[in-house]
Design an enzyme around this catalytic site. Sequence first.
Site, PDB file in Angstrom:
ATOM      1  N   TYR B  33       0.768  -1.313   0.042  1.00 31.88           N
ATOM      2  CA  TYR B  33      -0.174   0.130   0.044  1.00 31.88           C
ATOM      3  C   TYR B  33       1.077   1.118   0.016  1.00 31.88           C
ATOM      4  CZ  TYR B  33      -4.696   1.887  -0.284  1.00 31.88           C
ATOM      5  OH  TYR B  33      -5.891   2.432  -0.302  1.00 31.88           O
ATOM      6  N   HIS B  38       7.227   5.785   0.783  1.00 37.44           N
ATOM      7  CA  HIS B  38       7.927   4.603   0.327  1.00 37.44           C
ATOM      8  C   HIS B  38       8.715   5.086  -0.969  1.00 37.44           C
ATOM      9  CE1 HIS B  38       4.405   2.492   2.249  1.00 37.44           C
ATOM     10  NE2 HIS B  38       5.431   1.887   2.765  1.00 37.44           N
TER      11      HIS B  38
END
Lengths: 283, 283
Positions: B33, B38
Amino acid sequence: MIEVVQTVSKMHQVADRLRMAGQRIGLVPTMGYLHEGHLSLISRAIQLSDRVVVSIFVNPIQFGPNDDLSAYPRDLDRDLALIEEFGAHLAYVPDAEQMYPAGYATHVDVEGLTDHLCGLSRPGHFKGVTTVVAKLFAAVKPHVAVFGQKDAQQVLVIQRMVRDLNLDVDVVASPTIREPDGLAKSSRNVYLTPEEREQAPVLYRALERGKQLIEEGHRSAHHVVREMRAIITRAPHATIEYLEAVDMEGLAPRPHLSGRILLAGAVLFGKARLIDNISVDVP
Amino acid sequence: MIEVVQTVSKMHQVADRLRMAGQRIGLVPTMGYLHEGHLSLISRAIQLSDRVVVSIFVNPIQFGPNDDLSAYPRDLDRDLALIEEFGAHLAYVPDAEQMYPAGYATHVDVEGLTDHLCGLSRPGHFKGVTTVVAKLFAAVKPHVAVFGQKDAQQVLVIQRMVRDLNLDVDVVASPTIREPDGLAKSSRNVYLTPEEREQAPVLYRALERGKQLIEEGHRSAHHVVREMRAIITRAPHATIEYLEAVDMEGLAPRPHLSGRILLAGAVLFGKARLIDNISVDVP
Protein backbone atom coordinates in the site's frame (compact mmCIF):
# COMPACT_ATOMS: atom_id res chain seq x y z
CA MET A 1 50.92 -20.68 8.96
CA ILE A 2 47.20 -20.82 8.41
CA GLU A 3 45.41 -17.48 7.94
CA VAL A 4 43.66 -16.39 11.16
CA VAL A 5 40.79 -13.88 11.04
CA GLN A 6 39.80 -12.30 14.34
CA THR A 7 37.22 -9.63 13.49
CA VAL A 8 33.76 -9.67 11.94
CA SER A 9 34.57 -6.94 9.42
CA LYS A 10 37.67 -8.74 8.16
CA MET A 11 35.71 -12.02 7.98
CA HIS A 12 33.03 -10.29 5.86
CA GLN A 13 35.72 -8.99 3.50
CA VAL A 14 37.35 -12.39 3.12
CA ALA A 15 33.99 -14.11 2.59
CA ASP A 16 32.95 -11.59 -0.07
CA ARG A 17 36.28 -12.00 -1.84
CA LEU A 18 35.92 -15.80 -1.92
CA ARG A 19 32.31 -15.62 -3.10
CA MET A 20 33.12 -13.08 -5.82
CA ALA A 21 35.83 -15.49 -7.02
CA GLY A 22 33.18 -18.20 -7.30
CA GLN A 23 34.61 -20.22 -4.41
CA ARG A 24 32.28 -22.34 -2.31
CA ILE A 25 32.80 -21.63 1.40
CA GLY A 26 32.56 -24.47 3.93
CA LEU A 27 32.30 -23.75 7.66
CA VAL A 28 33.13 -26.05 10.55
CA PRO A 29 32.07 -24.31 13.78
CA THR A 30 34.00 -25.57 16.83
CA MET A 31 34.80 -24.63 20.41
CA GLY A 32 38.40 -25.66 19.82
CA TYR A 33 40.47 -28.37 21.52
CA LEU A 34 40.17 -30.30 18.31
CA HIS A 35 40.09 -34.07 18.11
CA GLU A 36 39.48 -36.69 15.42
CA GLY A 37 35.77 -35.89 15.41
CA HIS A 38 36.57 -32.38 14.22
CA LEU A 39 39.02 -33.82 11.70
CA SER A 40 36.22 -35.79 10.14
CA LEU A 41 34.03 -32.65 9.99
CA ILE A 42 36.84 -30.77 8.25
CA SER A 43 37.36 -33.65 5.80
CA ARG A 44 33.65 -33.59 4.99
CA ALA A 45 33.74 -29.81 4.50
CA ILE A 46 36.75 -30.17 2.18
CA GLN A 47 34.70 -32.59 0.04
CA LEU A 48 31.77 -30.17 -0.08
CA SER A 49 33.47 -26.81 -0.66
CA ASP A 50 36.50 -25.00 -2.10
CA ARG A 51 37.66 -23.10 0.99
CA VAL A 52 37.11 -24.41 4.51
CA VAL A 53 36.82 -21.99 7.44
CA VAL A 54 37.13 -23.51 10.92
CA SER A 55 35.76 -21.24 13.62
CA ILE A 56 37.06 -21.54 17.18
CA PHE A 57 35.02 -19.83 19.87
CA VAL A 58 34.07 -21.10 23.32
CA ASN A 59 30.62 -19.53 23.38
CA PRO A 60 29.82 -18.34 26.91
CA ILE A 61 26.07 -17.95 26.35
CA GLN A 62 25.52 -21.64 25.66
CA PHE A 63 26.93 -22.59 29.08
CA GLY A 64 24.69 -22.52 32.15
CA PRO A 65 25.81 -21.16 35.54
CA ASN A 66 26.80 -24.67 36.72
CA ASP A 67 28.37 -25.75 33.43
CA ASP A 68 32.07 -26.11 32.70
CA LEU A 69 32.74 -22.80 30.89
CA SER A 70 35.86 -21.84 32.87
CA ALA A 71 37.20 -25.42 32.86
CA TYR A 72 36.50 -26.03 29.15
CA PRO A 73 39.81 -27.19 27.60
CA ARG A 74 41.59 -24.69 25.36
CA ASP A 75 44.81 -24.84 23.31
CA LEU A 76 44.74 -22.38 20.43
CA ASP A 77 48.28 -22.99 19.14
CA ARG A 78 47.68 -26.72 18.92
CA ASP A 79 44.27 -26.13 17.30
CA LEU A 80 45.73 -23.85 14.61
CA ALA A 81 48.44 -26.38 13.82
CA LEU A 82 45.82 -29.14 13.55
CA ILE A 83 43.54 -27.05 11.35
CA GLU A 84 46.40 -26.53 8.94
CA GLU A 85 47.40 -30.18 9.09
CA PHE A 86 43.78 -31.27 8.51
CA GLY A 87 43.77 -29.24 5.29
CA ALA A 88 41.41 -26.38 6.16
CA HIS A 89 42.21 -22.96 4.74
CA LEU A 90 41.31 -20.36 7.35
CA ALA A 91 40.62 -20.07 11.07
CA TYR A 92 38.01 -17.61 12.33
CA VAL A 93 38.87 -16.88 15.96
CA PRO A 94 36.84 -13.95 17.30
CA ASP A 95 37.18 -13.04 20.99
CA ALA A 96 34.26 -12.55 23.40
CA GLU A 97 34.45 -8.75 23.11
CA GLN A 98 34.06 -9.08 19.33
CA MET A 99 31.14 -11.49 19.66
CA TYR A 100 29.29 -9.95 22.60
CA PRO A 101 30.21 -6.25 22.82
CA ALA A 102 28.75 -3.92 25.46
CA GLY A 103 25.02 -3.48 24.95
CA TYR A 104 24.62 -6.85 23.26
CA ALA A 105 20.87 -7.59 23.25
CA THR A 106 19.90 -10.00 20.45
CA HIS A 107 19.05 -13.70 20.55
CA VAL A 108 17.80 -16.29 18.10
CA ASP A 109 15.50 -18.89 19.60
CA VAL A 110 13.97 -22.08 18.20
CA GLU A 111 10.95 -23.28 20.16
CA GLY A 112 9.58 -26.80 20.55
CA LEU A 113 12.56 -28.86 19.44
CA THR A 114 14.57 -27.31 22.26
CA ASP A 115 12.13 -28.43 24.98
CA HIS A 116 13.42 -32.02 24.94
CA LEU A 117 16.60 -33.99 25.76
CA CYS A 118 19.54 -31.60 26.39
CA GLY A 119 17.15 -28.63 26.28
CA LEU A 120 15.40 -29.89 29.43
CA SER A 121 18.55 -30.30 31.49
CA ARG A 122 20.39 -27.26 30.09
CA PRO A 123 17.86 -24.39 29.98
CA GLY A 124 19.01 -21.62 27.62
CA HIS A 125 21.70 -23.82 26.08
CA PHE A 126 20.18 -24.03 22.61
CA LYS A 127 19.29 -20.34 22.57
CA GLY A 128 23.02 -19.74 23.05
CA VAL A 129 23.82 -22.22 20.29
CA THR A 130 21.36 -20.86 17.72
CA THR A 131 22.44 -17.29 18.47
CA VAL A 132 26.14 -18.00 18.03
CA VAL A 133 25.59 -20.15 14.93
CA ALA A 134 23.46 -17.41 13.35
CA LYS A 135 26.33 -15.00 14.06
CA LEU A 136 28.95 -17.36 12.62
CA PHE A 137 26.83 -17.87 9.49
CA ALA A 138 26.45 -14.09 9.10
CA ALA A 139 30.19 -13.51 9.56
CA VAL A 140 31.57 -16.38 7.44
CA LYS A 141 28.79 -16.49 4.78
CA PRO A 142 29.25 -20.22 4.18
CA HIS A 143 27.54 -22.18 1.42
CA VAL A 144 27.71 -25.29 3.60
CA ALA A 145 28.31 -25.89 7.31
CA VAL A 146 29.25 -29.24 8.82
CA PHE A 147 28.22 -30.31 12.33
CA GLY A 148 28.76 -33.54 14.25
CA GLN A 149 25.92 -36.05 14.47
CA LYS A 150 27.03 -36.66 18.08
CA ASP A 151 25.08 -33.47 18.85
CA ALA A 152 21.98 -34.78 17.09
CA GLN A 153 19.57 -32.34 18.72
CA GLN A 154 21.85 -29.43 17.88
CA VAL A 155 21.84 -30.47 14.22
CA LEU A 156 18.03 -30.62 14.10
CA VAL A 157 17.65 -27.28 15.88
CA ILE A 158 20.11 -25.57 13.53
CA GLN A 159 18.44 -27.08 10.46
CA ARG A 160 15.10 -25.72 11.70
CA MET A 161 16.63 -22.28 12.31
CA VAL A 162 18.12 -22.24 8.81
CA ARG A 163 14.81 -23.20 7.21
CA ASP A 164 12.79 -20.76 9.32
CA LEU A 165 15.11 -17.77 8.87
CA ASN A 166 15.58 -18.44 5.13
CA LEU A 167 19.34 -18.72 5.55
CA ASP A 168 21.09 -19.88 2.38
CA VAL A 169 23.31 -22.48 4.07
CA ASP A 170 23.35 -26.27 3.67
CA VAL A 171 23.61 -27.82 7.13
CA VAL A 172 25.31 -31.21 6.90
CA ALA A 173 25.63 -33.72 9.74
CA SER A 174 28.76 -35.87 9.81
CA PRO A 175 28.83 -39.29 11.55
CA THR A 176 30.07 -39.60 15.12
CA ILE A 177 33.71 -40.65 15.44
CA ARG A 178 34.40 -43.17 18.20
CA GLU A 179 37.28 -44.62 20.18
CA PRO A 180 37.96 -48.33 19.51
CA ASP A 181 35.75 -49.22 22.51
CA GLY A 182 32.82 -47.17 21.18
CA LEU A 183 33.14 -44.00 23.28
CA ALA A 184 32.21 -40.98 21.15
CA LYS A 185 35.13 -38.58 20.66
CA SER A 186 34.56 -35.38 22.62
CA SER A 187 36.68 -32.52 23.92
CA ARG A 188 35.14 -33.27 27.32
CA ASN A 189 36.65 -36.79 27.44
CA VAL A 190 39.80 -35.18 28.89
CA TYR A 191 37.86 -34.68 32.14
CA LEU A 192 37.57 -38.46 32.65
CA THR A 193 39.69 -40.19 35.30
CA PRO A 194 41.15 -43.56 34.19
CA GLU A 195 38.35 -45.40 36.03
CA GLU A 196 35.62 -43.21 34.52
CA ARG A 197 37.22 -43.58 31.10
CA GLU A 198 37.01 -47.33 31.43
CA GLN A 199 33.30 -47.19 32.23
CA ALA A 200 32.34 -44.42 29.77
CA PRO A 201 31.61 -46.72 26.78
CA VAL A 202 28.49 -48.03 28.59
CA LEU A 203 26.52 -45.15 27.08
CA TYR A 204 27.21 -46.29 23.52
CA ARG A 205 26.73 -49.94 24.50
CA ALA A 206 23.32 -49.06 25.95
CA LEU A 207 22.32 -47.24 22.75
CA GLU A 208 23.47 -50.18 20.63
CA ARG A 209 21.45 -52.54 22.85
CA GLY A 210 18.37 -50.33 22.37
CA LYS A 211 18.82 -50.46 18.62
CA GLN A 212 19.20 -54.23 18.74
CA LEU A 213 15.99 -54.60 20.75
CA ILE A 214 14.06 -52.49 18.25
CA GLU A 215 15.52 -54.46 15.36
CA GLU A 216 14.45 -57.65 17.13
CA GLY A 217 10.88 -56.36 17.10
CA HIS A 218 10.40 -54.60 20.44
CA ARG A 219 8.12 -51.55 20.10
CA SER A 220 7.63 -50.42 23.71
CA ALA A 221 9.80 -47.38 24.43
CA HIS A 222 9.43 -48.11 28.14
CA HIS A 223 10.90 -51.57 27.72
CA VAL A 224 13.71 -50.47 25.43
CA VAL A 225 14.71 -47.56 27.68
CA ARG A 226 14.58 -49.77 30.79
CA GLU A 227 16.97 -52.24 29.17
CA MET A 228 19.28 -49.40 28.15
CA ARG A 229 19.23 -47.91 31.67
CA ALA A 230 20.12 -51.26 33.19
CA ILE A 231 23.35 -51.37 31.19
CA ILE A 232 24.41 -47.90 32.32
CA THR A 233 23.47 -48.29 35.97
CA ARG A 234 25.85 -51.25 36.18
CA ALA A 235 28.72 -48.73 35.82
CA PRO A 236 29.31 -47.34 39.33
CA HIS A 237 30.63 -43.92 38.16
CA ALA A 238 27.74 -43.24 35.77
CA THR A 239 24.79 -40.98 36.61
CA ILE A 240 22.09 -40.86 33.96
CA GLU A 241 20.88 -37.33 33.16
CA TYR A 242 18.49 -38.56 30.50
CA LEU A 243 18.09 -41.61 28.30
CA GLU A 244 15.25 -41.61 25.82
CA ALA A 245 13.72 -42.98 22.66
CA VAL A 246 12.17 -40.05 20.76
CA ASP A 247 10.81 -39.45 17.29
CA MET A 248 13.42 -37.93 14.99
CA GLU A 249 11.12 -35.12 13.77
CA GLY A 250 9.91 -33.43 16.94
CA LEU A 251 12.19 -35.10 19.50
CA ALA A 252 9.18 -35.89 21.70
CA PRO A 253 9.12 -39.20 23.61
CA ARG A 254 6.94 -41.93 22.06
CA PRO A 255 5.39 -44.79 24.06
CA HIS A 256 5.04 -46.92 20.92
CA LEU A 257 8.06 -46.85 18.63
CA SER A 258 7.45 -46.26 14.94
CA GLY A 259 9.05 -44.37 12.08
CA ARG A 260 12.51 -42.86 12.56
CA ILE A 261 13.63 -43.07 16.19
CA LEU A 262 16.51 -41.32 17.94
CA LEU A 263 17.99 -43.12 20.91
CA ALA A 264 19.81 -40.46 22.90
CA GLY A 265 21.39 -40.11 26.30
CA ALA A 266 23.40 -37.81 28.52
CA VAL A 267 25.43 -39.43 31.29
CA LEU A 268 27.60 -37.81 33.93
CA PHE A 269 30.95 -39.35 34.81
CA GLY A 270 32.48 -37.19 37.53
CA LYS A 271 33.12 -33.77 35.96
CA ALA A 272 32.35 -34.99 32.44
CA ARG A 273 28.88 -34.74 30.95
CA LEU A 274 28.91 -37.08 27.94
CA ILE A 275 26.20 -37.29 25.29
CA ASP A 276 25.68 -39.79 22.51
CA ASN A 277 22.93 -41.00 20.21
CA ILE A 278 22.09 -43.40 17.42
CA SER A 279 19.12 -43.48 15.11
CA VAL A 280 17.11 -46.48 14.04
CA ASP A 281 14.36 -46.87 11.46
CA VAL A 282 11.49 -48.96 12.75
CA PRO A 283 10.45 -51.08 9.76
CA MET B 1 6.27 -5.40 -16.02
CA ILE B 2 8.61 -5.48 -13.03
CA GLU B 3 10.11 -8.85 -12.09
CA VAL B 4 8.27 -10.43 -9.18
CA VAL B 5 9.93 -13.11 -7.03
CA GLN B 6 7.67 -15.14 -4.76
CA THR B 7 9.86 -17.85 -3.25
CA VAL B 8 12.88 -17.87 -0.98
CA SER B 9 14.87 -20.23 -3.21
CA LYS B 10 14.33 -18.07 -6.30
CA MET B 11 15.23 -14.95 -4.31
CA HIS B 12 18.49 -16.60 -3.18
CA GLN B 13 19.32 -17.41 -6.81
CA VAL B 14 18.62 -13.89 -8.01
CA ALA B 15 20.60 -12.36 -5.14
CA ASP B 16 23.60 -14.62 -5.81
CA ARG B 17 23.48 -13.77 -9.51
CA LEU B 18 23.45 -10.02 -8.78
CA ARG B 19 26.26 -10.32 -6.23
CA MET B 20 28.41 -12.45 -8.55
CA ALA B 21 27.98 -9.73 -11.18
CA GLY B 22 29.32 -7.19 -8.69
CA GLN B 23 25.96 -5.43 -8.33
CA ARG B 24 25.13 -3.74 -5.02
CA ILE B 25 21.70 -4.85 -3.78
CA GLY B 26 19.43 -2.35 -2.02
CA LEU B 27 16.37 -3.52 -0.11
CA VAL B 28 13.28 -1.52 0.84
CA PRO B 29 11.11 -3.69 3.12
CA THR B 30 7.44 -2.67 3.04
CA MET B 31 4.01 -3.97 3.96
CA GLY B 32 2.67 -2.63 0.66
CA TYR B 33 0.00 0.00 0.00
CA LEU B 34 2.80 2.27 -1.07
CA HIS B 35 2.78 6.04 -0.65
CA GLU B 36 5.24 8.90 -1.10
CA GLY B 37 7.09 7.84 2.05
CA HIS B 38 7.98 4.57 0.34
CA LEU B 39 8.88 6.46 -2.83
CA SER B 40 11.47 8.41 -0.89
CA LEU B 41 12.87 5.15 0.56
CA ILE B 42 13.14 3.69 -2.93
CA SER B 43 14.83 6.86 -4.21
CA ARG B 44 17.36 6.66 -1.39
CA ALA B 45 17.98 2.96 -2.14
CA ILE B 46 18.52 3.79 -5.83
CA GLN B 47 21.20 6.30 -4.79
CA LEU B 48 22.92 3.71 -2.58
CA SER B 49 22.81 0.57 -4.74
CA ASP B 50 22.70 -0.83 -8.28
CA ARG B 51 19.58 -3.01 -8.03
CA VAL B 52 16.70 -2.17 -5.71
CA VAL B 53 14.46 -4.92 -4.33
CA VAL B 54 11.18 -3.80 -2.77
CA SER B 55 9.65 -6.46 -0.53
CA ILE B 56 5.90 -6.51 0.07
CA PHE B 57 4.68 -8.65 2.94
CA VAL B 58 2.05 -7.87 5.55
CA ASN B 59 3.80 -9.66 8.40
CA PRO B 60 1.19 -11.32 10.65
CA ILE B 61 3.55 -11.91 13.59
CA GLN B 62 4.16 -8.20 14.19
CA PHE B 63 0.43 -7.57 14.71
CA GLY B 64 -1.15 -8.15 18.13
CA PRO B 65 -4.55 -9.82 18.60
CA ASN B 66 -6.28 -6.41 18.73
CA ASP B 67 -4.27 -4.85 15.92
CA ASP B 68 -5.46 -4.14 12.39
CA LEU B 69 -3.99 -7.15 10.55
CA SER B 70 -7.17 -8.10 8.67
CA ALA B 71 -8.05 -4.48 7.92
CA TYR B 72 -4.53 -3.48 6.84
CA PRO B 73 -4.88 -1.92 3.37
CA ARG B 74 -3.64 -4.02 0.43
CA ASP B 75 -3.44 -3.39 -3.33
CA LEU B 76 -0.74 -5.50 -4.95
CA ASP B 77 -1.37 -4.49 -8.57
CA ARG B 78 -1.14 -0.82 -7.71
CA ASP B 79 1.97 -1.46 -5.60
CA LEU B 80 3.74 -3.30 -8.43
CA ALA B 81 2.94 -0.50 -10.85
CA LEU B 82 4.26 2.08 -8.38
CA ILE B 83 7.44 0.11 -7.69
CA GLU B 84 8.17 0.09 -11.40
CA GLU B 85 7.29 3.76 -11.78
CA PHE B 86 9.49 4.65 -8.79
CA GLY B 87 12.44 3.02 -10.54
CA ALA B 88 13.02 -0.09 -8.41
CA HIS B 89 14.09 -3.27 -10.20
CA LEU B 90 12.45 -6.21 -8.48
CA ALA B 91 9.57 -7.00 -6.14
CA TYR B 92 9.93 -9.76 -3.53
CA VAL B 93 6.40 -10.85 -2.64
CA PRO B 94 6.40 -14.06 -0.57
CA ASP B 95 3.12 -15.36 0.80
CA ALA B 96 2.48 -16.33 4.43
CA GLU B 97 2.90 -20.05 3.67
CA GLN B 98 6.34 -19.30 2.23
CA MET B 99 7.32 -17.15 5.21
CA TYR B 100 5.79 -19.17 8.06
CA PRO B 101 5.39 -22.79 6.92
CA ALA B 102 3.98 -25.52 9.17
CA GLY B 103 6.29 -26.15 12.13
CA TYR B 104 7.70 -22.63 12.06
CA ALA B 105 9.50 -22.18 15.39
CA THR B 106 12.24 -19.50 15.19
CA HIS B 107 12.32 -15.93 16.42
CA VAL B 108 14.88 -13.16 16.63
CA ASP B 109 14.51 -10.92 19.65
CA VAL B 110 16.26 -7.70 20.69
CA GLU B 111 15.96 -6.96 24.40
CA GLY B 112 16.06 -3.63 26.21
CA LEU B 113 15.40 -1.22 23.33
CA THR B 114 12.07 -2.95 22.73
CA ASP B 115 10.83 -2.33 26.31
CA HIS B 116 9.97 1.29 25.60
CA LEU B 117 7.58 3.38 23.45
CA CYS B 118 5.76 1.16 20.90
CA GLY B 119 7.23 -1.93 22.59
CA LEU B 120 5.24 -1.18 25.76
CA SER B 121 1.88 -0.80 24.04
CA ARG B 122 2.43 -3.53 21.44
CA PRO B 123 3.96 -6.52 23.23
CA GLY B 124 5.63 -8.90 20.78
CA HIS B 125 5.51 -6.36 17.95
CA PHE B 126 9.26 -5.85 17.64
CA LYS B 127 9.97 -9.55 17.97
CA GLY B 128 7.79 -9.96 14.88
CA VAL B 129 9.63 -7.11 13.15
CA THR B 130 13.15 -8.34 13.90
CA THR B 131 12.21 -11.88 12.90
CA VAL B 132 10.75 -10.87 9.54
CA VAL B 133 13.55 -8.42 8.79
CA ALA B 134 16.16 -11.10 9.57
CA LYS B 135 14.31 -13.36 7.12
CA LEU B 136 14.12 -10.68 4.43
CA PHE B 137 17.84 -9.93 4.85
CA ALA B 138 18.63 -13.67 4.53
CA ALA B 139 16.44 -14.04 1.43
CA VAL B 140 17.42 -10.85 -0.45
CA LYS B 141 21.08 -10.62 0.73
CA PRO B 142 21.13 -6.83 0.47
CA HIS B 143 24.23 -4.67 0.87
CA VAL B 144 22.04 -1.84 2.12
CA ALA B 145 18.47 -1.63 3.46
CA VAL B 146 16.47 1.59 3.76
CA PHE B 147 13.84 2.15 6.47
CA GLY B 148 11.70 5.17 7.31
CA GLN B 149 12.72 7.41 10.18
CA LYS B 150 9.01 7.67 11.03
CA ASP B 151 9.50 4.29 12.69
CA ALA B 152 12.46 5.57 14.72
CA GLN B 153 12.38 2.80 17.30
CA GLN B 154 12.19 0.16 14.55
CA VAL B 155 15.32 1.62 12.94
CA LEU B 156 17.25 1.53 16.22
CA VAL B 157 16.12 -2.01 17.00
CA ILE B 158 17.09 -3.26 13.53
CA GLN B 159 20.46 -1.51 13.70
CA ARG B 160 21.10 -3.24 17.03
CA MET B 161 20.07 -6.62 15.57
CA VAL B 162 22.39 -6.14 12.59
CA ARG B 163 25.32 -5.23 14.82
CA ASP B 164 24.65 -8.04 17.31
CA LEU B 165 24.11 -10.78 14.73
CA ASN B 166 27.10 -9.63 12.60
CA LEU B 167 24.87 -9.17 9.56
CA ASP B 168 26.69 -7.51 6.66
CA VAL B 169 23.95 -4.98 5.84
CA ASP B 170 24.04 -1.18 6.08
CA VAL B 171 20.79 -0.03 7.68
CA VAL B 172 19.94 3.47 6.50
CA ALA B 173 17.14 5.66 7.89
CA SER B 174 15.39 7.99 5.46
CA PRO B 175 13.63 11.18 6.63
CA THR B 176 9.89 11.16 7.29
CA ILE B 177 7.77 12.41 4.40
CA ARG B 178 4.87 14.65 5.43
CA GLU B 179 1.65 16.05 4.05
CA PRO B 180 1.67 19.84 3.59
CA ASP B 181 0.07 20.24 7.05
CA GLY B 182 2.79 18.15 8.72
CA LEU B 183 1.01 14.77 9.06
CA ALA B 184 3.52 11.97 8.50
CA LYS B 185 2.68 9.86 5.43
CA SER B 186 1.46 6.42 6.48
CA SER B 187 -0.50 3.58 4.93
CA ARG B 188 -2.76 3.83 7.98
CA ASN B 189 -3.84 7.40 7.15
CA VAL B 190 -6.53 5.87 4.92
CA TYR B 191 -8.37 4.86 8.09
CA LEU B 192 -8.94 8.51 9.04
CA THR B 193 -12.38 10.08 8.66
CA PRO B 194 -12.35 13.66 7.26
CA GLU B 195 -12.70 15.07 10.81
CA GLU B 196 -9.93 12.87 12.17
CA ARG B 197 -7.73 13.73 9.20
CA GLU B 198 -8.17 17.42 10.00
CA GLN B 199 -7.05 16.90 13.58
CA ALA B 200 -4.28 14.36 12.90
CA PRO B 201 -1.47 16.95 12.40
CA VAL B 202 -1.60 17.83 16.13
CA LEU B 203 0.87 15.00 16.77
CA TYR B 204 3.54 16.61 14.62
CA ARG B 205 2.68 20.07 15.95
CA ALA B 206 3.15 18.79 19.50
CA LEU B 207 6.54 17.27 18.61
CA GLU B 208 7.62 20.53 16.97
CA ARG B 209 6.53 22.46 20.07
CA GLY B 210 8.60 20.09 22.25
CA LYS B 211 11.63 20.69 20.08
CA GLN B 212 11.10 24.44 20.25
CA LEU B 213 10.88 24.34 24.05
CA ILE B 214 14.14 22.38 24.29
CA GLU B 215 15.83 24.79 21.89
CA GLU B 216 14.59 27.67 24.06
CA GLY B 217 16.45 26.14 26.99
CA HIS B 218 13.88 23.98 28.78
CA ARG B 219 15.47 20.82 30.24
CA SER B 220 12.65 19.26 32.26
CA ALA B 221 11.17 16.31 30.36
CA HIS B 222 8.07 16.58 32.53
CA HIS B 223 7.50 20.17 31.48
CA VAL B 224 8.19 19.54 27.79
CA VAL B 225 5.93 16.47 27.64
CA ARG B 226 3.14 18.29 29.51
CA GLU B 227 3.21 21.10 26.96
CA MET B 228 3.17 18.58 24.10
CA ARG B 229 0.24 16.68 25.65
CA ALA B 230 -1.74 19.90 26.02
CA ILE B 231 -1.60 20.47 22.26
CA ILE B 232 -2.86 16.96 21.45
CA THR B 233 -5.62 16.86 24.06
CA ARG B 234 -7.13 19.95 22.44
CA ALA B 235 -8.06 17.68 19.47
CA PRO B 236 -11.30 15.95 20.48
CA HIS B 237 -10.71 12.80 18.36
CA ALA B 238 -7.18 12.20 19.66
CA THR B 239 -6.31 9.63 22.34
CA ILE B 240 -2.69 9.63 23.41
CA GLU B 241 -1.17 6.16 23.66
CA TYR B 242 2.24 7.50 24.63
CA LEU B 243 4.13 10.75 24.28
CA GLU B 244 7.67 10.84 25.56
CA ALA B 245 11.09 12.44 25.55
CA VAL B 246 13.69 9.66 25.65
CA ASP B 247 17.41 9.36 25.08
CA MET B 248 18.25 8.33 21.54
CA GLU B 249 20.62 5.53 22.62
CA GLY B 250 18.57 3.39 25.00
CA LEU B 251 15.10 4.91 24.42
CA ALA B 252 14.62 5.22 28.18
CA PRO B 253 12.76 8.29 29.56
CA ARG B 254 14.99 10.98 31.06
CA PRO B 255 13.82 13.45 33.70
CA HIS B 256 16.59 15.92 32.76
CA LEU B 257 17.10 16.34 29.04
CA SER B 258 20.65 16.14 27.71
CA GLY B 259 22.48 14.72 24.72
CA ARG B 260 20.49 13.41 21.78
CA ILE B 261 16.76 13.28 22.54
CA LEU B 262 13.96 11.55 20.67
CA LEU B 263 10.52 13.09 21.02
CA ALA B 264 8.07 10.37 20.07
CA GLY B 265 4.38 9.73 20.27
CA ALA B 266 1.59 7.33 19.31
CA VAL B 267 -1.89 8.77 19.05
CA LEU B 268 -5.14 7.01 18.25
CA PHE B 269 -7.64 8.67 15.93
CA GLY B 270 -10.61 6.31 15.64
CA LYS B 271 -9.32 3.16 13.94
CA ALA B 272 -5.97 4.72 13.06
CA ARG B 273 -2.96 4.41 15.34
CA LEU B 274 -0.52 7.06 14.16
CA ILE B 275 3.10 7.39 15.26
CA ASP B 276 5.61 10.15 14.69
CA ASN B 277 8.88 11.43 16.12
CA ILE B 278 11.54 14.07 15.79
CA SER B 279 15.00 14.21 17.30
CA VAL B 280 16.72 17.15 18.90
CA ASP B 281 20.27 17.64 20.11
CA VAL B 282 20.41 19.36 23.48
CA PRO B 283 23.38 21.72 23.18
